[in-house]
Design a protein around this motif. Structure first.
Motif, short mmCIF file in Angstrom:
data_model
loop_
_atom_site.label_atom_id
_atom_site.label_comp_id
_atom_site.label_asym_id
_atom_site.label_seq_id
_atom_site.Cartn_x
_atom_site.Cartn_y
_atom_site.Cartn_z
N PRO A 147 31.90 -19.86 42.79
CA PRO A 147 31.71 -18.75 41.86
C PRO A 147 30.30 -18.72 41.26
N TYR A 148 29.72 -19.89 41.02
CA TYR A 148 28.36 -19.94 40.48
C TYR A 148 27.36 -19.29 41.44
N HIS A 193 27.94 -17.13 43.81
CA HIS A 193 28.19 -15.69 43.89
C HIS A 193 27.66 -14.97 42.64
N LEU A 194 27.82 -15.56 41.47
CA LEU A 194 27.30 -14.92 40.26
C LEU A 194 25.78 -14.82 40.28
N TYR A 208 32.94 -5.68 39.77
CA TYR A 208 34.19 -5.43 40.49
C TYR A 208 34.34 -3.95 40.79
N GLU A 214 36.13 -12.87 48.27
CA GLU A 214 36.43 -14.30 48.18
C GLU A 214 37.14 -14.70 46.91
N TYR A 215 36.76 -14.09 45.79
CA TYR A 215 37.30 -14.47 44.48
C TYR A 215 37.76 -13.23 43.73
N ALA A 232 31.58 -11.11 47.27
CA ALA A 232 32.02 -11.97 46.17
C ALA A 232 33.47 -11.69 45.79
N VAL A 262 30.90 -9.06 35.23
CA VAL A 262 31.88 -9.31 36.28
C VAL A 262 32.78 -8.09 36.47
N GLN A 285 39.17 -15.20 38.53
CA GLN A 285 38.61 -16.50 38.91
C GLN A 285 37.18 -16.64 38.40
N PHE A 286 36.42 -15.56 38.41
CA PHE A 286 35.06 -15.61 37.85
C PHE A 286 35.12 -15.82 36.34
N PHE A 332 35.89 -19.38 35.68
CA PHE A 332 34.69 -20.17 35.90
C PHE A 332 33.78 -20.11 34.67
#
Length: 107
Positions: free
Chosen positions: A85-86, A88-89, A9, A53-54, A50, A5, A58-59, A62
């Protein structure tokens, strides 16, 4: 996954390096995973979308909730949105795989 993650980013700022200019000979739906055609041609777009949005936090929240609820029975429903989030991951993992494939193909 936490490192993934964080790396994603930072990756969202990259432009054009792994973008596919020409249409591949064998463009199968299985090879693309959940990615749309635009995302397949520019996998960094997935990371930009992704993290638009988040936030990374937040990831990470999650991931912590997913681990918590996978450890055993729970008495209450999860707090917040787990589906967004799921998805997007999963798309980020598909996009990362494309980036790795294209980077190794350049060598």
């Amino acid at each position: 996954m936490r490192s993934f993650v964080r790396a994603g980013y930072n990756l969202r700022k990259k432009t054009g390096k792994w973008e596919l200019k020409v249409r591949p000979d064998k463009d199968s739906m299985l090879g693309r995973g959940l990615l749309s055609e635009k995302e397949y041609h520019d996998p960094v777009r997935v990371f930009r979308k992704a993290f638009k949005e988040y936030r990374p936090e937040q990831f990470l929240e999650f991931l912590a909730e997913a681990v918590h609820f996978s450890l055993g029975p729970f008495n209450h429903a999860p707090e917040g949105n787990l589906i967004g989030p799921y998805l997007h991951l999963v798309k980020m993992i598909d996009a990362a795989w494309l980036i790795v494939e294209r980077a190794s193909a350049e060598k």
